[in-house]
Design an enzyme around this catalytic site. Structure first.
Site, PDB file in Angstrom:
ATOM      1  N   PHE A 220      16.024 -32.479 -34.273  1.00  0.00           N
ATOM      2  CA  PHE A 220      14.692 -32.411 -33.669  1.00  0.00           C
ATOM      3  C   PHE A 220      13.753 -33.497 -34.189  1.00  0.00           C
ATOM      4  CE2 PHE A 220      13.681 -30.168 -37.595  1.00  0.00           C
ATOM      5  CZ  PHE A 220      12.322 -30.359 -37.786  1.00  0.00           C
ATOM      6  N   LYS A 221      14.030 -33.997 -35.360  1.00  0.00           N
ATOM      7  CA  LYS A 221      13.119 -34.971 -35.967  1.00  0.00           C
ATOM      8  C   LYS A 221      13.195 -36.332 -35.288  1.00  0.00           C
ATOM      9  CE  LYS A 221      12.920 -32.331 -40.163  1.00  0.00           C
ATOM     10  NZ  LYS A 221      13.303 -32.117 -41.557  1.00  0.00           N
TER      11      LYS A 221
END
Length: 432
Positions: free
Chosen positions: A106-107
């Protein structure tokens, strides 16, 4: 838009200063002076918009005063160039798959956005050499390193706890070279984060080199993460399931859930959030008692959540102002390694859906807390293959490694070893 420090001593800071500096001079985190509510027309039509279109509308509310429209659109569209699908796991429980980006975590969203926005501001300022310090418990390092790889005028130092990230995660930021330096710290993630914060406050270092952060303490890292909460809602609305939405967020440093809470403040119709912890349950205990008591983190199989003093708690407190207000919007959950493993095995056996250890915490909390008539989605924050040996030992099946991760495993590890003592880290940077 102006920004202020959560510690209250620094105010009226420009976005450019907040992004380039990273941390306020009084050691606080930057917060926007206002959070703008998006118009009803946006939500009325949101199910007909693409991820990039939704992200651009949200980005304008945060950054539109400070970045030219064409540049902001370029940054957003380059950042959000991969899908973030909402996948049904079982009745009324959905997984928001955030692992379809270049490092399968997700980063990728926050790191890619920040790399482009920081590059834009550095070019605007005429800077030539900026050094990004980032502490990682796993996925931040790979996302930031790959987001900034080859960006002219920026050097990235990734600090990570020795032997406390998975081998695939480690390969993603230790094999790149070029403008990326991996620093292997003999300590925990909290020690790495403490080294980064100490570096920002050290006068000698700041005279020697220009420093900024790419952790979620930086507003350009965590604010863009609000984009995918709006997109999840849009997908639910398209399914006709946008009433009584509950979102569950596996939480470590709390930048991710903070971005979702900002979305709610902007008008996003999420009725309730669940912050789920592993054994590092500092926030869970705060919800129960009203007392925030950080402590040294302990290692778990959900290693990206192994944080004993989550930085973004300060932002949540600034956003809500009181324990009572926080509890009105957020409930908590906490799970040990055995419970996480049980959940992963049960989920794949019953539904066929493969969870990573972090997503398992989110899925289990929804199973336990979702009420009749509610629809829940949890954030599946990384591809299960990033935790291959752990996942395989739990589910008893082989986990296929996607091509995007296989490519990283072919490189040669290049690291600098460092103790958790700040003077050692400072001495290393002063030679750079």
């Amino acid at each position: 838009m102006k920004y202020y420090s959560t510690n209250g001593k620094q105010k009226d800071v420009s976005l450019q200063t907040a992004v380039v500096k990273g941390l306020a001079e009084d050691k606080g985190l930057f917060m926007p002076d206002e959070i703008r509510t998006l118009p009803k027309s946006f939500f009325d039509n949101i199910e007909n918009l693409s991820l990039q279109e939704i992200s651009y509308e949200v980005a304008k509310a945060f950054f539109g005063d400070d970045v030219e429209p064409d540049e902001l659109k370029r940054i957003v569209y380059e950042t959000m160039s991969f899908d973030i699908p909402l996948v049904k796991v079982r009745d009324n429980i959905y997984s928001l798959e955030l692992f379809h980006g270049p490092t399968a975590a997700f980063k990728d969203v926050g790191a890619r956005f920040m790399s482009r926005l920081l590059g834009y501001f550095i070019k605007k300022q005429g800077e030539k050499n900026v050094n990004v310090l980032v502490a990682t418990s796993g996925d931040t390092g790979s996302a930031v390193a790959n987001g900034f790889l080859g960006v002219e005028g920026i050097h990235v130092y990734v600090l990570y706890p020795k032997n406390l990230v998975s081998k695939i995660q480690e390969c993603q930021f230790t094999t790149l070279g070029r403008n990326i330096t991996a620093v292997e710290v003999s300590g925990t993630f909290d020690d790495c984060q403490a080294l980064v914060k100490s570096a920002f406050m050290d006068a000698d270092l700041n005279k020697h080199m220009k420093l900024t952060s790419a952790n979620s303490i930086n507003v350009a890292r965590f604010l863009p993460q609000s984009f995918y909460y709006f997109y999840a809602y849009a997908q639910l609305k398209k399914m006709g399931k946008a009433e009584n939405v509950v979102c569950c967020v596996p939480s470590g440093n709390f930048g991710n859930i903070t971005a979702g809470l900002f979305g709610k403040r902007m008008g996003l119709p999420i009725s309730h959030f669940i912050a789920t912890n592993n054994k590092n349950d500092i926030f869970y205990q705060y919800l129960q008692t009203g007392e925030y008591n950080p402590r040294p983190s302990v290692a778990t199989i959900a290693n990206a959540m192994d944080v004993g003093d989550p930085s973004n708690f300060a932002r949540i407190l600034a956003l809500y102002g009181s324990h009572k207000a926080i509890c009105a919007d957020i409930s908590g959950a906490t799970y040990n390694n055995m419970q996480i493993g049980e959940t992963m095995k049960q989920c794949i056996d019953e539904t066929g859906y493969l969870l990573d250890p972090h997503g398992a915490c989110g899925y289990r909390a929804l199973e336990e807390q979702l009420k009749p008539g509610e629809v829940g989605f949890f954030l599946e924050t990384a591809h299960p293959a990033k935790f291959k040996s752990t996942v395989e030992s739990i589910i008893g099946k082989e986990v296929e490694i996607p091509a995007v991760l296989q490519a990283f495993m072919k490189g040669t590890k290049q690291t600098v070893e460092c103790s958790k003592n700040f003077e050692d880290f400072k001495a290393f940077l002063m030679k750079e």
